[in-house]
Design an enzyme around this catalytic site. Structure first.
Site, PDB file in Angstrom:
ATOM      1  N   HIS B 119       0.442   2.816  -0.670  1.00 43.00           N
ATOM      2  CA  HIS B 119       0.561   1.493  -1.301  1.00 43.00           C
ATOM      3  C   HIS B 119       0.698   0.406  -0.247  1.00 43.00           C
ATOM      4  CE1 HIS B 119       2.168  -1.418  -4.396  1.00 43.00           C
ATOM      5  NE2 HIS B 119       2.750  -1.911  -3.310  1.00 43.00           N
ATOM      6  N   GLU B 120       1.621   0.614   0.690  1.00 42.86           N
ATOM      7  CA  GLU B 120       1.881  -0.434   1.692  1.00 42.86           C
ATOM      8  C   GLU B 120       0.672  -0.657   2.590  1.00 42.86           C
ATOM      9  OE1 GLU B 120       5.362  -1.066  -0.140  1.00 42.86           O
ATOM     10  OE2 GLU B 120       4.347  -2.315   1.333  1.00 42.86           O
ATOM     11  N   HIS B 123      -1.568  -3.170   1.264  1.00 41.26           N
ATOM     12  CA  HIS B 123      -1.214  -4.553   1.638  1.00 41.26           C
ATOM     13  C   HIS B 123      -1.688  -4.880   3.044  1.00 41.26           C
ATOM     14  CE1 HIS B 123       1.056  -5.164  -1.952  1.00 41.26           C
ATOM     15  NE2 HIS B 123       2.072  -4.376  -1.626  1.00 41.26           N
ATOM     16  N   HIS B 129      -0.681  -7.091  -5.315  1.00 43.38           N
ATOM     17  CA  HIS B 129      -0.340  -6.116  -6.361  1.00 43.38           C
ATOM     18  C   HIS B 129      -1.351  -6.130  -7.514  1.00 43.38           C
ATOM     19  CE1 HIS B 129       4.010  -5.792  -4.807  1.00 43.38           C
ATOM     20  NE2 HIS B 129       3.300  -4.735  -4.454  1.00 43.38           N
TER      21      HIS B 129
END
Lengths: 82, 379
Positions: B119-120, B123, B129
């Site tokens: 997930h990170e 980014h 998101h």
């Protein structure tokens, strides 16, 4: 009769909500909760925005599902805004 | 999916990452492989490739930290915020911080490091998101995610490909990892294409490897049919689109170059401590990459070709020799002005430039044959 009415109990879940909206939904830090007002004050608007983004029922209220959601572990990056 | 305001994204496809420190919750190897697997999830659906560096400033610096940790966004103890990351850009941007007050685990007995890292890294690559609760980029951690069959959601793929496009040759069901030779797919280089050129060529334990994009042909003396593979099948941590490769026989090692980094591989093992910076070999600071390289096993000298010049490295003293760079045209007449790849076989140097190959006799200092680049592939 004091204008500011009875001092209300501090509600920890309201603080939790306020913190969540400030951290992740770009709620300005100095906006205080206007629970008594019927219309969609800035906080109620932000609650709706959060509920919509996270796939909750959009009630504009701090209902149990919303409270449960803001207690779940998550990423620290905001959901909207800078 | 959403992207960060201003649409920050990396302007290059090969990114570096560095694990600056480790959590004590897991063995280091488990942390390494969680991050490798998390990056691979994004690599498989984009043209992006990642390589790990061990010192200096990487594009994606990875830290474990607690409470205030220097970026004015302190962590909050166990629970709530698990980690955060910054969008693409210099310095702090692109970096990922994990809250070490969480209990990091390889499974679900704590917070799964692979899942949060994937997930990170989304980014770090420019994704914000997602409102799709099935997407990896949904902000709330889902402890019920099936880790055994993890796949990015279509929303994640749409998001990242809106920034970087699909992988150079995207097959409908995602890149497979074959154990035998990869059958040619549309968009993969054709073995006997008369216009075929190579990124890099090197011998390896008696075989010859011809690198191109994400693939390589493997020609051995024992088979009349060259094998065709994904580079990642044998060396998952190597990038694609290599610049150069050469074998140092007496070290049983092949050195592989891309940009200002190089790796040492022994068989299928990438050696620890790599990639290193090419300037540690003695190149001038302004040099950004090399075009080709070959190591003369008799003379114990390695030649590095850059544009129309070349350097010579002494394998015994492990140092770049004085009096270089020299013009390629002066000492290797007929192969230049610049070269794509080169390797040594039967005492000759074989230089590759586009679809042409020049057999060069280093003793006679002359080109003895001109061939098609892919004639080693039985075309």
């Amino acid at each position: 009769y004091p204008l500011n009415g009875a001092v209300r109990e501090k509600d920890p879940s309201m603080d939790l909500l306020q913190q969540y909206l400030e951290n992740y939904y770009d709620l300005a830090k100095d906006v205080k909760q206007f629970v008594r007002r019927r219309d969609s004050g800035p906080v109620v608007k932000k609650i709706r925005e959060m509920q919509k983004f996270l796939g909750l029922e959009v009630t504009g209220k701090l209902d149990p599902d919303t409270l449960a959601m803001i207690r779940k572990p998550r990423c620290g990056v905001p959901d909207v805004g800078q | 999916f959403t992207t960060f305001p201003g649409l920050p994204k990396w302007r290059k496809t090969h990114l570096t990452y560095r694990i600056v420190n480790y959590t004590l919750d897991l063995p280091r190897e488990a942390v390494d492989s969680a991050f490798e697997k998390a990056l691979k999830a994004w690599e498989e659906v984009t043209p992006l490739t990642f390589s790990k560096i061990y010192e200096g400033e990487a594009d994606i610096m990875i830290f474990f930290a607690v409470r205030e940790h220097g970026d004015f966004i302190p962590f909050d103890g166990s629970g709530n915020v698990l980690a955060h990351a910054y969008p693409p850009g210099p310095g702090l941007y692109g970096d990922v911080h994990f809250d070490d007050d969480e209990l990091w685990r390889e499974d679900k007995s704590g917070t799964n490091l692979f899942l949060v890292a994937a997930h990170e890294f989304g980014h770090s690559l420019g994704l914000y998101h997602s409102a799709d609760p099935t997407a990896l980029m949904y902000p709330v951690y889902n402890p019920h995610t099936d880790l055994t069959r993890f796949r990015l959601a279509q929303d994640d793929v749409n998001g990242i490909q809106s920034l970087y496009g699909p992988p150079p040759t995207s097959s409908p069901d995602g890149p497979a990892v074959p154990t035998e030779s990869v059958p040619p797919e549309p968009g993969t280089p054709a073995t006997c294409d008369p216009a075929l050129s190579f990124d890099a060529v090197s011998s390896l334990r008696g075989e010859i490897l011809f690198f191109k994009d994400r693939y390589f042909w493997r020609r051995s003396r024992w088979s009349l049919e060259p094998e065709f593979h994904l580079i990642s099948t044998f060396w998952p941590s190597l990038p694609s689109g290599l610049d150069a490769a050469y074998e140092v026989n007496n070290k049983d090692t092949v050195f592989v170059f891309k940009g200002n980094h190089f790796w040492a591989i022994r068989g299928t093992e990438v050696q620890a401590g790599y990639p290193k910076d090419i300037h540690t070999l003695g190149f001038p600071p302004a040099l950004g990459k090399i075009d080709a390289a070959v190591s003369d096993k008799e003379k114990k000298k390695t030649y590095f070709f850059v544009e129309d010049k070349y350097w010579r490295f002494d394998e015994n003293s492990q140092s770049m020799e004085q009096g270089f760079p020299r013009k390629i045209a002066d000492d290797f007449p007929g192969v230049g002005p610049k070269v794509d790849a080169v390797f040594q076989e039967f005492g000759f140097f074989y230089f590759f430039r586009g679809p042409l190959q020049f057999e060069f006799d280093p003793n006679a200092k002359m080109v003895t044959h001109v061939l098609k680049s892919n004639n080693w592939l039985y075309c």
